[in-house]
Design a protein around this motif. Structure first.
Motif, PDB file in Angstrom:
ATOM      1  N   LEU A 166       0.836  -1.208   0.000  1.00 47.35           N
ATOM      2  CA  LEU A 166       0.000   0.000   0.000  1.00 47.35           C
ATOM      3  C   LEU A 166       0.865   1.250   0.000  1.00 47.35           C
ATOM      4  O   LEU A 166       0.598   2.217  -0.714  1.00 47.35           O
ATOM      5  CB  LEU A 166      -0.908   0.015   1.236  1.00 47.35           C
ATOM      6  N   GLU A 167       1.914   1.198   0.812  1.00 45.05           N
ATOM      7  CA  GLU A 167       2.814   2.341   0.948  1.00 45.05           C
ATOM      8  C   GLU A 167       3.431   2.687  -0.411  1.00 45.05           C
ATOM      9  O   GLU A 167       3.384   3.840  -0.871  1.00 45.05           O
ATOM     10  CB  GLU A 167       3.912   1.979   1.946  1.00 45.05           C
ATOM     11  N   ALA A 168       3.974   1.677  -1.089  1.00 41.97           N
ATOM     12  CA  ALA A 168       4.627   1.908  -2.377  1.00 41.97           C
ATOM     13  C   ALA A 168       3.613   2.354  -3.427  1.00 41.97           C
ATOM     14  O   ALA A 168       3.868   3.252  -4.237  1.00 41.97           O
ATOM     15  CB  ALA A 168       5.344   0.638  -2.832  1.00 41.97           C
ATOM     16  N   THR A 169       2.442   1.750  -3.393  1.00 43.93           N
ATOM     17  CA  THR A 169       1.412   2.090  -4.382  1.00 43.93           C
ATOM     18  C   THR A 169       0.950   3.539  -4.217  1.00 43.93           C
ATOM     19  O   THR A 169       0.861   4.288  -5.189  1.00 43.93           O
ATOM     20  CB  THR A 169       0.204   1.135  -4.237  1.00 43.93           C
ATOM     21  N   LEU A 170       0.692   3.930  -2.975  1.00 47.05           N
ATOM     22  CA  LEU A 170       0.250   5.302  -2.730  1.00 47.05           C
ATOM     23  C   LEU A 170       1.360   6.305  -3.047  1.00 47.05           C
ATOM     24  O   LEU A 170       1.111   7.408  -3.532  1.00 47.05           O
ATOM     25  CB  LEU A 170      -0.215   5.457  -1.277  1.00 47.05           C
ATOM     26  N   PHE A 171       2.595   5.896  -2.777  1.00 48.47           N
ATOM     27  CA  PHE A 171       3.736   6.780  -3.060  1.00 48.47           C
ATOM     28  C   PHE A 171       3.843   7.027  -4.563  1.00 48.47           C
ATOM     29  O   PHE A 171       4.067   8.160  -5.004  1.00 48.47           O
ATOM     30  CB  PHE A 171       5.014   6.117  -2.539  1.00 48.47           C
ATOM     31  N   ALA A 172       3.683   5.976  -5.331  1.00 53.20           N
ATOM     32  CA  ALA A 172       3.878   6.095  -6.784  1.00 53.20           C
ATOM     33  C   ALA A 172       2.628   6.606  -7.497  1.00 53.20           C
ATOM     34  O   ALA A 172       2.695   6.988  -8.664  1.00 53.20           O
ATOM     35  CB  ALA A 172       4.294   4.745  -7.369  1.00 53.20           C
ATOM     36  N   ALA A 173       1.494   6.617  -6.788  1.00 58.61           N
ATOM     37  CA  ALA A 173       0.231   6.990  -7.431  1.00 58.61           C
ATOM     38  C   ALA A 173       0.241   8.445  -7.884  1.00 58.61           C
ATOM     39  O   ALA A 173       0.845   9.300  -7.232  1.00 58.61           O
ATOM     40  CB  ALA A 173      -0.930   6.765  -6.464  1.00 58.61           C
ATOM     41  N   GLU A 174      -0.416   8.687  -8.995  1.00 54.16           N
ATOM     42  CA  GLU A 174      -0.481  10.055  -9.508  1.00 54.16           C
ATOM     43  C   GLU A 174      -1.660  10.821  -8.932  1.00 54.16           C
ATOM     44  O   GLU A 174      -1.755  12.026  -9.077  1.00 54.16           O
ATOM     45  CB  GLU A 174      -0.544  10.030 -11.042  1.00 54.16           C
ATOM     46  N   THR A 187      -2.925  -3.799  -5.539  1.00 52.52           N
ATOM     47  CA  THR A 187      -2.029  -4.566  -4.667  1.00 52.52           C
ATOM     48  C   THR A 187      -2.443  -6.030  -4.515  1.00 52.52           C
ATOM     49  O   THR A 187      -1.648  -6.846  -4.065  1.00 52.52           O
ATOM     50  CB  THR A 187      -2.014  -3.957  -3.244  1.00 52.52           C
ATOM     51  N   GLY A 188      -3.681  -6.315  -4.865  1.00 51.15           N
ATOM     52  CA  GLY A 188      -4.155  -7.681  -4.684  1.00 51.15           C
ATOM     53  C   GLY A 188      -4.553  -7.983  -3.243  1.00 51.15           C
ATOM     54  O   GLY A 188      -4.803  -9.134  -2.898  1.00 51.15           O
ATOM     55  N   ILE A 189      -4.581  -6.940  -2.406  1.00 52.89           N
ATOM     56  CA  ILE A 189      -5.002  -7.142  -1.010  1.00 52.89           C
ATOM     57  C   ILE A 189      -6.523  -7.240  -0.969  1.00 52.89           C
ATOM     58  O   ILE A 189      -7.209  -6.386  -1.539  1.00 52.89           O
ATOM     59  CB  ILE A 189      -4.532  -5.967  -0.120  1.00 52.89           C
ATOM     60  N   GLU A 190      -7.021  -8.241  -0.291  1.00 49.29           N
ATOM     61  CA  GLU A 190      -8.473  -8.419  -0.278  1.00 49.29           C
ATOM     62  C   GLU A 190      -9.162  -7.414   0.623  1.00 49.29           C
ATOM     63  O   GLU A 190     -10.115  -6.772   0.240  1.00 49.29           O
ATOM     64  CB  GLU A 190      -8.823  -9.842   0.174  1.00 49.29           C
ATOM     65  N   ASN A 191      -8.631  -7.286   1.832  1.00 47.98           N
ATOM     66  CA  ASN A 191      -9.261  -6.398   2.803  1.00 47.98           C
ATOM     67  C   ASN A 191      -8.338  -5.208   3.055  1.00 47.98           C
ATOM     68  O   ASN A 191      -7.445  -5.248   3.886  1.00 47.98           O
ATOM     69  CB  ASN A 191      -9.531  -7.178   4.098  1.00 47.98           C
ATOM     70  N   VAL A 192      -8.573  -4.151   2.319  1.00 50.88           N
ATOM     71  CA  VAL A 192      -7.640  -3.030   2.304  1.00 50.88           C
ATOM     72  C   VAL A 192      -7.728  -2.177   3.573  1.00 50.88           C
ATOM     73  O   VAL A 192      -6.719  -1.717   4.089  1.00 50.88           O
ATOM     74  CB  VAL A 192      -7.880  -2.157   1.054  1.00 50.88           C
ATOM     75  N   LYS A 193      -8.947  -1.980   4.079  1.00 43.60           N
ATOM     76  CA  LYS A 193      -9.163  -1.055   5.187  1.00 43.60           C
ATOM     77  C   LYS A 193      -8.250  -1.295   6.400  1.00 43.60           C
ATOM     78  O   LYS A 193      -7.596  -0.361   6.861  1.00 43.60           O
ATOM     79  CB  LYS A 193     -10.644  -1.070   5.624  1.00 43.60           C
ATOM     80  N   ALA A 246       8.328  -4.355  -7.393  1.00 42.34           N
ATOM     81  CA  ALA A 246       8.179  -4.037  -8.813  1.00 42.34           C
ATOM     82  C   ALA A 246       6.964  -4.722  -9.429  1.00 42.34           C
ATOM     83  O   ALA A 246       6.241  -4.122 -10.226  1.00 42.34           O
ATOM     84  CB  ALA A 246       9.446  -4.415  -9.573  1.00 42.34           C
ATOM     85  N   HIS A 247       6.715  -5.960  -9.026  1.00 41.12           N
ATOM     86  CA  HIS A 247       5.622  -6.714  -9.651  1.00 41.12           C
ATOM     87  C   HIS A 247       4.259  -6.083  -9.395  1.00 41.12           C
ATOM     88  O   HIS A 247       3.342  -6.227 -10.189  1.00 41.12           O
ATOM     89  CB  HIS A 247       5.649  -8.170  -9.160  1.00 41.12           C
ATOM     90  N   ILE A 248       4.136  -5.388  -8.265  1.00 42.20           N
ATOM     91  CA  ILE A 248       2.858  -4.727  -7.962  1.00 42.20           C
ATOM     92  C   ILE A 248       2.711  -3.447  -8.773  1.00 42.20           C
ATOM     93  O   ILE A 248       1.637  -3.104  -9.249  1.00 42.20           O
ATOM     94  CB  ILE A 248       2.779  -4.377  -6.454  1.00 42.20           C
ATOM     95  N   LEU A 249       3.833  -2.756  -8.910  1.00 41.04           N
ATOM     96  CA  LEU A 249       3.779  -1.401  -9.455  1.00 41.04           C
ATOM     97  C   LEU A 249       3.934  -1.358 -10.964  1.00 41.04           C
ATOM     98  O   LEU A 249       3.538  -0.380 -11.594  1.00 41.04           O
ATOM     99  CB  LEU A 249       4.878  -0.557  -8.810  1.00 41.04           C
ATOM    100  N   ARG A 250       4.546  -2.392 -11.499  1.00 40.68           N
ATOM    101  CA  ARG A 250       4.820  -2.351 -12.931  1.00 40.68           C
ATOM    102  C   ARG A 250       3.510  -2.274 -13.695  1.00 40.68           C
ATOM    103  O   ARG A 250       2.585  -3.035 -13.483  1.00 40.68           O
ATOM    104  CB  ARG A 250       5.598  -3.610 -13.343  1.00 40.68           C
TER     105      ARG A 250
END
Lengths: 190, 251, 190
Positions: free
Chosen positions: A9-17, A29-35, C68-72
């Protein structure tokens, strides 16, 4: 090592535009229960210079509000008002409300847009409505910040024509011109 | 042999065979491919065997009547020379020696191979934007330059004064001096001679004046007025001597 | 609460659009001694989904490589380089500054104009002055953006560069040739 869900989540939010919905985060992220994972991420960033926030159902990382001064620093840059600027300001102060055409008539030359912009930026003049004559020209007047800057209680404190004369400020034009030329070319004297 | 070297043959529409050399970037590249097929360290490679392989490859391509770029043929000719020089008894007169030429070729192959491998390793790194990511939407750091305009009240009023001085139309005013006009003198003298019957000093008609300039003006104007009245026949003039009092009387 | 210096660096690097030098970080945050604070920040992010990295003397936050696999994403595929482009880039990186003729000598073929242009456009190479030899050829070198893109703290981190240097594969061919011939024929010297 921090748990993989929080890291993802951290990396995804960091890279998100842009801010992301829990749905979007789950898909990325493929996480089922994000909350609950978001809650753990928020806790991880407690006290950091970055924080996790929710705005209208979307999540984003952002800098901590108390550090805003680092990100946007104002640096004041002293700048001298041009002669056109000071003359224009004087005309507005003595004649307000006054239109651009009237200022030009008094100065005998056109004023550039930049001159009024600089005075506006300085916070010393403001638009003061339109004159009800053909063309409906915009007029300008001084602001309280103008009085404040120049140490005036009110515009009535501006010296009148007679005061100016007494102070020698209405000296014949030749003299004034001469002084200005001297100021303009201080090195040319010999 | 062609299969062994990954030589690709393409059958064009007009049934002529062309050698697809797109896979190789020049003879050195082809040599390196052949060398790697020896499956030994490039430092241990047999240059002679490599030359044989290259020449065989070119010969086969020509047997198939394939178009070969000139530089492949130049390399083939050079390698044929190298081969014969390596096989024949060494001529000490010939510089550089065939061994040196062979070593040079080997070093070139090593270098190209090293750079090829380095390139591949570079490309396989965790690359920004592919494997690792920077902030997606950075706000950026901003230093906002805020101009602090400087002007003093004196600047302001001095500017207005200068402006006023500049905008007043240039006008030349002769300062008003105290004078007795001719009209006033005429009226005065006419009135005085009407009151007196006998000769009288013209100067005695003049009002007392503290201002010397006005007095002179009054003397001059009343004299002219006396002359004018005399001309009109309303007044007689008499003077005993030069600079003596000018006496007047109604005519 | 994390110490204020670390928080300030964290927020600054988070908001920055480009990797930042210690000097730039000091100017932005007002921290006098940035290096130890950077070390503390790096330690703080140990095991996170984001990490602090140094690239050519500049620092940045980026996502952890193992995610990388999540973000790519498909759209994030970096520009595809031709084989000629990859080799040319490697030659420049390992030999810089290097002229076009030197690149061509190593590759055994001429470089097409587009190859250097593409590398220049990617921001990975730059002209690096002329060599003071006849013809004054222009040389090329890599940029900080190159180090940044390929995740290199400095050119010393180029894969295998020490081994290549030790093997003489980065030296001019004539120099190596001379040395090797001497080793091969030790009796010939006079």
């Amino acid at each position: 090592m921090i748990d993989i869900e929080v890291r993802a989540l951290e990396a995804t939010l960091f890279a998100a535009e842009e801010p992301m919905t829990p749905h979007g985060l789950a898909a990325a992220t493929g996480i089922e229960n994000v909350k609950p994972a978001l809650a753990r991420l928020a806790a991880l960033y407690e006290g950091h210079g970055i924080e996790l926030v929710e705005r209208g159902g979307r999540w984003r990382l952002q800098t901590a509000p108390d550090l805003a001064h680092i990100l946007r620093r104002e640096k004041s840059e002293p700048r001298k008002l041009s002669r056109a600027g000071i003359e224009t300001l004087a005309i507005i102060a003595y004649h307000e409300p006054v239109s651009r055409a009237e200022i030009e008539a008094i100065r005998g030359v056109q004023i550039s847009k930049g001159t009024l912009d600089a005075l506006m930026e300085a916070g010393w003049i403001r638009p003061a409505g339109r004159r009800e004559v053909p063309g409906r020209p915009l007029t300008f007047a001084t602001t309280p910040a103008f009085l404040d800057h120049f140490g005036l209680a009110s515009r009535r404190d501006l010296p009148g024509i007679e005061d100016l004369r007494a102070a020698g400020l209405l000296d014949p034009i030749d003299l004034v011109l001469e002084q200005q030329l001297e100021v303009a070319n201080p090195d040319e004297g010999d | 042999m062609t299969d062994q070297f990954d030589l690709t043959l393409k059958r064009d529409e007009d049934e002529t065979l062309t050698l697809d050399l797109d896979g190789w970037e020049g003879p050195l590249d082809l040599l390196l491919t052949l060398a790697r097929n020896q499956k030994v360290d490039l430092k241990q490679i047999s240059i002679l065997a490599l030359v044989e392989q290259y020449l065989a490859f070119i010969a086969e391509a020509r047997a198939l009547k394939l178009e070969l770029a000139a530089d492949y043929l130049v390399m083939a000719a050079w390698l044929a020379y190298l081969k014969s020089a390596l096989l024949l008894p060494r001529d000490p007169e010939v510089e550089p020696s065939p061994e040196e030429l062979a070593l040079r070729l080997q070093l070139r192959l090593q270098r190209l191979d090293a750079m090829r491998e380095a390139g591949a390793r570079l490309m396989a790194r965790d690359r920004l934007g592919r494997d690792v990511f920077a902030r997606g939407d950075p706000e950026g750091l901003r230093v906002v330059k805020k101009p602090a305009w400087e002007a003093s009240l004196f600047d302001l009023i001095a500017a207005y004064g200068a402006l006023k001085a500049r905008s007043v139309p240039a006008m030349h005013i002769v300062s008003r001096r105290p004078v007795m006009t001719l009209e006033a003198a005429l009226e005065l003298v006419a009135r005085m001679i009407g009151q007196k019957l006998d000769w009288a000093d013209l100067a005695s008609f003049l009002p007392p004046a503290e201002d010397e300039a006005y007095r002179r003006s009054a003397v001059a104007s009343s004299f002219v007025a006396a002359l004018e009245l005399a001309k009109q026949g309303r007044l007689a003039l008499r003077q005993e001597a030069a600079f003596a009092p000018l006496m007047v009387r109604r005519a």
